[in-house]
Write an enzyme that holds these catalytic residues in place. Structure first.
Site, PDB file in Angstrom:
ATOM      1  N   GLY A   1       0.638  -4.295  10.850  1.00  0.00           N
ATOM      2  CA  GLY A   1       1.839  -3.892  10.132  1.00  0.00           C
ATOM      3  C   GLY A   1       1.751  -2.445   9.694  1.00  0.00           C
ATOM      4  O   GLY A   1       0.676  -1.961   9.334  1.00  0.00           O
TER       5      GLY A   1
ATOM      6  N   LYS B   1       0.830  -1.206   0.000  1.00  0.00           N
ATOM      7  CA  LYS B   1       0.000   0.000   0.000  1.00  0.00           C
ATOM      8  C   LYS B   1       0.865   1.258   0.000  1.00  0.00           C
ATOM      9  O   LYS B   1       0.615   2.203  -0.761  1.00  0.00           O
ATOM     10  CB  LYS B   1      -0.925  -0.002   1.225  1.00  0.00           C
TER      11      LYS B   1
ATOM     12  N   ALA C   1      -0.646   0.580   6.037  1.00  0.00           N
ATOM     13  CA  ALA C   1      -0.897  -0.239   7.221  1.00  0.00           C
ATOM     14  C   ALA C   1      -1.856  -1.360   6.868  1.00  0.00           C
ATOM     15  O   ALA C   1      -2.696  -1.223   5.970  1.00  0.00           O
ATOM     16  CB  ALA C   1      -1.471   0.616   8.353  1.00  0.00           C
ATOM     17  N   ASP C   2      -1.716  -2.454   7.586  1.00  0.00           N
ATOM     18  CA  ASP C   2      -2.642  -3.567   7.406  1.00  0.00           C
ATOM     19  C   ASP C   2      -2.681  -4.376   8.697  1.00  0.00           C
ATOM     20  O   ASP C   2      -1.757  -4.306   9.507  1.00  0.00           O
ATOM     21  CB  ASP C   2      -2.221  -4.472   6.247  1.00  0.00           C
ATOM     22  N   GLN C   3      -3.756  -5.120   8.873  1.00  0.00           N
ATOM     23  CA  GLN C   3      -3.915  -5.919  10.090  1.00  0.00           C
ATOM     24  C   GLN C   3      -4.525  -7.265   9.736  1.00  0.00           C
ATOM     25  O   GLN C   3      -5.432  -7.349   8.906  1.00  0.00           O
ATOM     26  CB  GLN C   3      -4.814  -5.189  11.089  1.00  0.00           C
TER      27      GLN C   3
END
Length: 202
Positions: free
Chosen positions: A115, A62, A78-80
């Site tokens: 992240g 991203k 960001a990612d989860q």
């Protein structure tokens, strides 16, 4: 009044209201530019299976995607991921799937892997993955129904069918990890990086 010292505002490659709130509350000037990538296709193509690796990979993708379109700008991705043992969860498609996720999580401990990555001109400058361990209390069918009735459509906007900053707090017995990680943005390491680049004034 702002603590931001960058020539240009930070770019957040996410539409998450929780992440936007965290940056705004920290006094960071930013604008939102969603990364137009197919996350599930990118994940499958990567061949990754560990939840932390997936969160880190998607955060990088991203940030990198948006940074190539905004030259010279610092971009946060960001990612989860949510993992119950080896099972990875996605956002529920509707009430029935939300109820199924809650039944699986109830009485168990799961992990949130959050992240974050910062990119500029397509190059990753910083990345970090933080983990929170969440223990959901045992829930009866009546309690699940009552929660879903009250939470409404919001249950489909978050993996695991809960938002800890809202009604989801009623579902939990014990939590290990910081609030920022739970909301999907490891904020303290991100601020440390921005500080090292002299982008914030404290």
């Amino acid at each position: 009044m702002t603590l931001w010292r960058g020539k240009d505002r930070l770019i957040l490659a996410s539409q998450s209201r929780a992440r936007q709130m965290l940056l705004a509350n920290a006094g960071i000037e930013f604008e939102t530019v969603p990364a137009e990538i197919d996350e599930r296709a990118a994940q499958q193509a990567s061949g990754l299976s560990a939840p932390g690796d997936i969160a880190a990979f998607l955060a990088r993708e991203k940030a990198r995607f948006v940074s190539t379109r905004w030259p010279g700008r610092f971009v946060v991705g960001a990612d989860q991921t949510l993992a119950l043992g080896m099972r990875l969860f996605s956002k529920p498609a509707g009430r029935a799937q939300a109820a199924e996720q809650l039944r699986a999580l109830a009485g168990n401990s799961h992990e949130l892997h959050s992240g974050v990555a910062v990119a500029r001109d397509g190059k990753i400058l910083f990345e970090k993955v933080a983990i929170a361990r969440m223990t959901m209390r045992r829930l009866t069918e009546a309690e699940i129904d009552a929660y879903l009735d009250e939470a409404g459509a919001a249950v489909t906007s978050s993996v695991g069918a809960y938002q800890l900053e809202g009604l989801g707090v009623h579902l939990f017995e014990y939590i290990e990890g910081d609030h920022f990680t739970i909301l999907g943005l490891p904020l303290l390491p991100l601020l440390a990086f921005l500080r090292s680049e002299r982008l914030i004034g404290v």
